[in-house]
Design an enzyme around this catalytic site. Structure first.
Site, PDB file in Angstrom:
ATOM      1  N   LYS A  78      -0.391   0.870  -5.783  1.00 26.95           N
ATOM      2  CA  LYS A  78      -1.745   0.354  -5.962  1.00 26.95           C
ATOM      3  C   LYS A  78      -2.448   0.263  -4.620  1.00 26.95           C
ATOM      4  O   LYS A  78      -1.832  -0.252  -3.684  1.00 26.95           O
ATOM      5  CB  LYS A  78      -1.602  -1.032  -6.568  1.00 26.95           C
ATOM      6  CG  LYS A  78      -2.874  -1.753  -6.821  1.00 26.95           C
ATOM      7  CD  LYS A  78      -2.543  -3.102  -7.357  1.00 26.95           C
ATOM      8  CE  LYS A  78      -3.813  -3.875  -7.521  1.00 26.95           C
ATOM      9  NZ  LYS A  78      -3.563  -5.221  -7.943  1.00 26.95           N
TER      10      LYS A  78
ATOM     11  N   LYS B  24       1.833  -2.299  -2.692  1.00 19.90           N
ATOM     12  CA  LYS B  24       0.465  -2.768  -2.892  1.00 19.90           C
ATOM     13  C   LYS B  24      -0.181  -2.897  -1.525  1.00 19.90           C
ATOM     14  O   LYS B  24       0.275  -3.655  -0.673  1.00 19.90           O
ATOM     15  CB  LYS B  24       0.468  -4.105  -3.618  1.00 19.90           C
ATOM     16  CG  LYS B  24      -0.940  -4.639  -3.825  1.00 19.90           C
ATOM     17  CD  LYS B  24      -0.939  -5.842  -4.715  1.00 19.90           C
ATOM     18  CE  LYS B  24      -2.350  -6.389  -4.850  1.00 19.90           C
ATOM     19  NZ  LYS B  24      -2.378  -7.592  -5.682  1.00 19.90           N
TER      20      LYS B  24
HETATM   21  C1  PBG Z   1      -4.052 -10.068  -7.474  1.00 20.36           C
HETATM   22  C2  PBG Z   1      -4.424  -8.732  -7.954  1.00 20.36           C
HETATM   23  C3  PBG Z   1      -5.448  -7.948  -7.423  1.00 20.36           C
HETATM   24  C4  PBG Z   1      -5.543  -6.835  -8.243  1.00 20.36           C
HETATM   25  C5  PBG Z   1      -4.582  -6.950  -9.249  1.00 20.36           C
HETATM   26  N1  PBG Z   1      -3.872  -8.139  -9.044  1.00 20.36           N
HETATM   27  C6  PBG Z   1      -6.364  -8.186  -6.296  1.00 20.36           C
HETATM   28  C7  PBG Z   1      -5.881  -8.510  -4.973  1.00 20.36           C
HETATM   29  O1  PBG Z   1      -4.715  -8.322  -4.632  1.00 20.36           O
HETATM   30  O2  PBG Z   1      -6.703  -8.995  -4.213  1.00 20.36           O
HETATM   31  C8  PBG Z   1      -6.546  -5.748  -8.054  1.00 20.36           C
HETATM   32  C9  PBG Z   1      -6.848  -4.918  -9.229  1.00 20.36           C
HETATM   33  C10 PBG Z   1      -8.097  -4.119  -9.121  1.00 20.36           C
HETATM   34  O3  PBG Z   1      -8.758  -4.047  -8.065  1.00 20.36           O
HETATM   35  O4  PBG Z   1      -8.456  -3.512 -10.137  1.00 20.36           O
HETATM   36  N2  PBG Z   1      -2.823 -10.383  -7.123  1.00 20.36           N
END
Ligand code: PBG
Length: 349
Positions: A271, A217
Site C-alpha cells: 500500500k 505500508k
Molecule cells: C490507517 C489507514 C490509512 C489507510 C488505510 N488505513 C491511512 C493512513 O495510514 O494514514 C489509507 C487508505 C487510503 O488512502 O485509501 N491506519
C-alpha cells in the site's frame, strides 16, 4: 540470429514490396483482432479479485459524500448493509470496513477502538447478520479513534510508543474478532504486532480469523483523501514517517514481510498500489503468500478528478490500473472502484 533488414530489390518491384522488412517475428500478428487479443491475454481481472473498502458513520438511513473522493460516500450502518447486499449480489468476495468516528469520541488513547459497541463492531454484526457469506475485513490501527490522528499512542514528547501501542492493538483485534471479523488487517506498522495479535487470538480460541498484514505500508501522500473520509486529516499532528515506510526503500519491504510471515500472517498487503507495483512483484516472488494491493484514496481521486474534468477516459483508466495489479502478481485489489468494476464485469459477462 542476425535480423535481416530490407533486402535489395529489383527496380521493377512495387513500393510496398520494396519497403518490406524480412522479420522473423511480427508481434502485431497476435494483436490484429479482438478474438486473437483475447486468446493471447496473459492476465484477467474478475469480480473475485475485488475487495471493497467502505466508510461507516453514525446515524440511520443516511449517506454523505466524501469531498475529496467523488462517487464515494460514508454510510450509516443500515446503508452499509444495503451496499453489502449489493456487493454480494455482484459477487464481490469481501468488504473492508473503516469508521468515521464521532470527533467527540476521539481521545489521546483512542479507547473507542476497544468499545465493543463501536461503529465497526455494529457494522460487523449487522452485515454478518444480513449477508453472512461476504468476507469482512477490519483495520487494526488507532487513527480513526485518536484525537491526534496517529495510528499509535503518543508519548509526552510526541513519539509513537511501539510496545504500548501493540498491547492496545491486540485488544482492538480481539474486540473485532469477537464481533465477527473474518480478517484482521493491522495497518498500523508497529513492530511485532502480527505475532502479538496471533498469539492473543490463539489464546482466546479465535483460530479462524486470517491476518492480512499491511506489510509494506509506505508513508504516502496518496492517503490524503482517506484521512478526509475518516475525519482524521484535520487533527493529524506531524506525519507518519517514524512508523510507515520510506518510499525510497524496496529491500526493506522484504524484511517487513518476512517478519510478518514469521509472526503468522496469512496474507500480505502492499500500500499504496500503483506507485509500488515493484514491491507487489517482489513480495509475491519472495514469499508466495496471497498478496493484495491497496489502490488507495489518492489513486482513486486522481483518476476520478481527471475523468470528471474530461482529461482522460475514466472507465478505461480504472480498468487499466486494476489490470496492472494483476500483471504485477497481486491476488486481489482493495479498490474504491470495486462496485463499479463489478457492475461492468457482470454486465459484460
Ligand atoms: C490507517 C489507514 C490509512 C489507510 C488505510 N488505513 C491511512 C493512513 O495510514 O494514514 C489509507 C487508505 C487510503 O488512502 O485509501 N491506519
Amino acid at each position: 540470429m542476425p535480423i535481416p533488414f530490407a533486402r535489395p530489390r529489383p527496380v521493377t518491384e512495387s513500393r510496398a514490396d520494396a519497403a518490406r522488412l524480412q522479420l522473423p517475428s511480427r508481434m502485431r500478428r497476435n494483436r490484429k483482432s479482438e478474438w486473437s487479443r483475447q486468446l493471447v491475454r496473459e492476465n484477467t481481472l474478475t469480480v473475485a479479485d475485488l475487495i471493497w473498502p467502505i466508510f461507516v458513520m453514525d446515524g440511520s438511513e443516511n449517506r454523505t459524500q466524501v469531498g475529496s473522493m467523488p462517487g464515494v460516500e460514508r454510510l450509516t450502518v443500515d446503508e452499509a448493509v444495503r451496499e453489502a447486499e449489493r456487493a454480494a449480489g455482484l459477487g464481490i468476495p469481501a468488504l473492508a470496513l473503516f469508521p468515521y468516528t464521532d470527533p467527540a469520541l476521539r481521545t489521546a488513547d483512542g479507547r473507542e477502538a476497544l468499545n465493543r459497541d463501536n461503529l465497526v463492531c455494529r457494522a460487523l454484526r449487522a452485515i454478518k447478520d444480513a449477508v453472512p457469506h461476504i468476507g469482512l475485513i477490519t483495520d487494526v490501527a488507532l487513527d480513526p479513534y485518536t484525537s491526534h490522528g496517529h495510528d499509535g499512542l503518543l508519548s509526552e514528547d510526541g513519539r509513537i510508543l511501539n510496545d504500548e501501542t501493540v498491547a492496545v492493538l491486540v485488544e482492538q483485534a480481539l474486540v473485532q474478532a469477537d464481533a465477527g471479523a473474518d480478517v484482521i488487517a493491522p495497518s498500523d506498522m508497529m513492530d511485532g504486532r502480527v505475532g502479538a495479535i496471533r498469539a492473543a487470538m490463539d489464546d482466546a480460541g479465535h483460530l479462524d480469523p486470517q491476518i492480512l498484514a499491511y506489510s509494506a505500508k509506505y508513508a504516502s501522500a496518496f492517503y490524503g483523501p482517506f484521512r478526509d473520509a475518516v475525519g482524521s486529516s484535520g487533527c493529524l499532528k506531524g506525519d507518519k514517517r517514524s512508523y510507515q515506510m520510506d518510499p525510497a526503500n524496496g529491500a526493506e519491504a522484504i524484511r517487513e514481510a518476512a517478519l510478518d510471515v514469521e509472526e503468522g500472517a496469512d496474507m500480505l498487503m502492499v500500500k499504496p498500489g500503483l506507485p509500488y507495483l515493484d514491491i507487489i512483484w517482489r513480495l509475491k516472488e519472495a514469499f508466495g503468500l496471497p498478496t493484495f494491493a491497496y489502490q488507495v484514496s489518492g489513486e482513486y481521486a486522481m483518476i476520478e478528478a481527471a475523468a470528471r474534468n474530461g482529461w482522460l477516459d475514466g472507465e478505461r483508466a480504472m480498468m487499466e490500473s486494476l489490470m496492472a495489479f494483476k500483471r504485477a502478481g497481486a491476488d486481489g485489489i482493495l479498490t474504491y472502484f470495486a462496485p463499479r468494476v463489478a457492475e461492468k464485469l457482470v454486465r459484460e459477462g
